[in-house]
Design an enzyme around this catalytic site. Structure first.
Site, PDB file in Angstrom:
ATOM      1  N   HIS A  93      17.010  25.583 -18.289  1.00 41.99           N
ATOM      2  CA  HIS A  93      16.292  25.323 -19.543  1.00 41.99           C
ATOM      3  C   HIS A  93      17.084  25.862 -20.737  1.00 41.99           C
ATOM      4  O   HIS A  93      17.243  25.188 -21.756  1.00 41.99           O
ATOM      5  CB  HIS A  93      14.924  26.015 -19.538  1.00 41.99           C
ATOM      6  CG  HIS A  93      13.919  25.423 -18.601  1.00 41.99           C
ATOM      7  ND1 HIS A  93      13.134  26.180 -17.772  1.00 41.99           N
ATOM      8  CD2 HIS A  93      13.574  24.128 -18.356  1.00 41.99           C
ATOM      9  CE1 HIS A  93      12.327  25.391 -17.067  1.00 41.99           C
ATOM     10  NE2 HIS A  93      12.583  24.131 -17.407  1.00 41.99           N
ATOM     11  N   LYS A 139       0.610  20.054 -12.463  1.00 42.17           N
ATOM     12  CA  LYS A 139       1.268  21.155 -11.748  1.00 42.17           C
ATOM     13  C   LYS A 139       0.374  22.390 -11.752  1.00 42.17           C
ATOM     14  O   LYS A 139      -0.206  22.733 -12.784  1.00 42.17           O
ATOM     15  CB  LYS A 139       2.588  21.517 -12.452  1.00 42.17           C
ATOM     16  CG  LYS A 139       3.664  20.461 -12.333  1.00 42.17           C
ATOM     17  CD  LYS A 139       4.932  20.905 -13.046  1.00 42.17           C
ATOM     18  CE  LYS A 139       6.037  19.874 -12.911  1.00 42.17           C
ATOM     19  NZ  LYS A 139       7.213  20.223 -13.734  1.00 42.17           N
ATOM     20  N   ARG A 150      18.955  16.623 -14.237  1.00 43.12           N
ATOM     21  CA  ARG A 150      19.834  17.216 -13.218  1.00 43.12           C
ATOM     22  C   ARG A 150      20.270  16.193 -12.179  1.00 43.12           C
ATOM     23  O   ARG A 150      21.311  16.350 -11.553  1.00 43.12           O
ATOM     24  CB  ARG A 150      19.116  18.362 -12.503  1.00 43.12           C
ATOM     25  CG  ARG A 150      18.868  19.580 -13.359  1.00 43.12           C
ATOM     26  CD  ARG A 150      17.775  20.418 -12.781  1.00 43.12           C
ATOM     27  NE  ARG A 150      16.528  19.656 -12.698  1.00 43.12           N
ATOM     28  CZ  ARG A 150      15.352  20.133 -12.344  1.00 43.12           C
ATOM     29  NH1 ARG A 150      15.253  21.398 -11.997  1.00 43.12           N
ATOM     30  NH2 ARG A 150      14.288  19.378 -12.312  1.00 43.12           N
ATOM     31  N   SER A 153      12.131  25.290 -11.826  1.00 43.92           N
ATOM     32  CA  SER A 153      11.059  26.286 -11.932  1.00 43.92           C
ATOM     33  C   SER A 153      10.275  26.361 -10.635  1.00 43.92           C
ATOM     34  O   SER A 153       9.840  27.443 -10.223  1.00 43.92           O
ATOM     35  CB  SER A 153      10.112  25.929 -13.084  1.00 43.92           C
ATOM     36  OG  SER A 153      10.766  26.056 -14.313  1.00 43.92           O
TER      37      SER A 153
HETATM   38  O1  PNS Z   1       8.530  20.773 -17.381  1.00 46.30           O
HETATM   39  P1  PNS Z   1       7.695  19.571 -17.061  1.00 46.30           P
HETATM   40  O2  PNS Z   1       6.431  19.950 -16.317  1.00 46.30           O
HETATM   41  O3  PNS Z   1       8.470  18.528 -16.320  1.00 46.30           O
HETATM   42  O4  PNS Z   1       7.255  18.931 -18.465  1.00 46.30           O
HETATM   43  C1  PNS Z   1       6.453  17.770 -18.512  1.00 46.30           C
HETATM   44  C2  PNS Z   1       5.757  17.651 -19.875  1.00 46.30           C
HETATM   45  C3  PNS Z   1       4.863  18.870 -20.094  1.00 46.30           C
HETATM   46  C4  PNS Z   1       6.807  17.620 -20.963  1.00 46.30           C
HETATM   47  C5  PNS Z   1       4.911  16.344 -19.857  1.00 46.30           C
HETATM   48  O5  PNS Z   1       3.939  16.457 -18.863  1.00 46.30           O
HETATM   49  C6  PNS Z   1       4.270  16.031 -21.198  1.00 46.30           C
HETATM   50  O6  PNS Z   1       4.937  15.539 -22.083  1.00 46.30           O
HETATM   51  N1  PNS Z   1       2.965  16.359 -21.377  1.00 46.30           N
HETATM   52  C7  PNS Z   1       2.267  16.208 -22.628  1.00 46.30           C
HETATM   53  C8  PNS Z   1       1.105  15.231 -22.559  1.00 46.30           C
HETATM   54  C9  PNS Z   1       1.522  13.850 -23.003  1.00 46.30           C
HETATM   55  O7  PNS Z   1       1.888  13.623 -24.130  1.00 46.30           O
HETATM   56  N2  PNS Z   1       1.450  12.893 -22.050  1.00 46.30           N
HETATM   57  C10 PNS Z   1       1.708  11.483 -22.312  1.00 46.30           C
HETATM   58  C11 PNS Z   1       3.166  11.074 -22.393  1.00 46.30           C
HETATM   59  S1  PNS Z   1       4.191  11.557 -21.059  1.00 46.30           S
END
Ligand code: PNS
Length: 166
Positions: free
Chosen positions: A19, A43, A97, A134
């Protein structure tokens, strides 16, 4: 909405060296970088959002990335693109990745573009971080293993004290 302002979103549960690598690359590419800790309902979390935020802030400060253009915040209400437009960002930055990440990120990138016209830029972290996630760190920490090769110092110290929920 500016293409010089980027949001780097994620669960950051916990923040990893991968990150930090992506945040550093974004900080060199964009005028302003907003790192945002987002609740991912898909998650099961190890750390509360406030703890992830504190660890990210400490890790960014310790790595010298707080040179003025990186800020950290959390966001738990509504769409990520709403947060991006609140801070004037025209770009989301994600680290990629592997092909697995491409498959996971592509639908989100398309949905975010359809929702708000916001583009997602994928950055390649240093290959030394390619195997760090993570979820692996959570698993090793839960079983009492040493996570210090994979996480910034503040995260390693926090997990080592046993403060995190196990
Ligand atoms: O680190 P992660 O868990 O892969 O991150 C995923 C995250 C939190 C960036 C994604 O779940 C997200 O964008 N959530 C916000 C809610 C949202 O806007 N959802 C609709 C479009 S994806």
């Amino acid at each position: 909405m500016s293409n010089r302002i980027a949001v780097v979103p994620g669960s950051f549960d916990p923040p990893t060296l991968g990150h930090l690598d992506v945040i550093g690359r974004a900080a060199r590419l964009y005028d302003e970088v907003h790192v945002v800790v987002v609740h991912n309902p898909g998650k099961e979390a190890m750390l509360p959002i406030a703890q992830r935020l504190a660890l990210l802030e400490q890790s960014i400060a310790e790595s010298g990335l707080d040179g003025g253009n990186v800020t950290v915040a959390s966001w738990s209400v509504g769409l990520l693109v709403d947060y991006a437009s609140d801070v004037g960002a025209g770009v989301l930055v994600k680290g990629i990745r592997s092909q697995v990440d491409v498959a996971y990120e592509t639908p989100m990138a398309i949905v975010n573009r359809n929702l708000a016209g916001i583009e997602t830029v994928f950055l390649l972290p240093d290959p030394s971080h390619a195997l760090v996630s993570s979820s692996l760190v959570r698993q090793v920490a839960a079983l009492g293993g040493d996570v210090s090769p994979y996480v910034p110092g503040p995260v390693a110290r926090f997990l080592d004290t046993g403060d995190a929920a196990r």
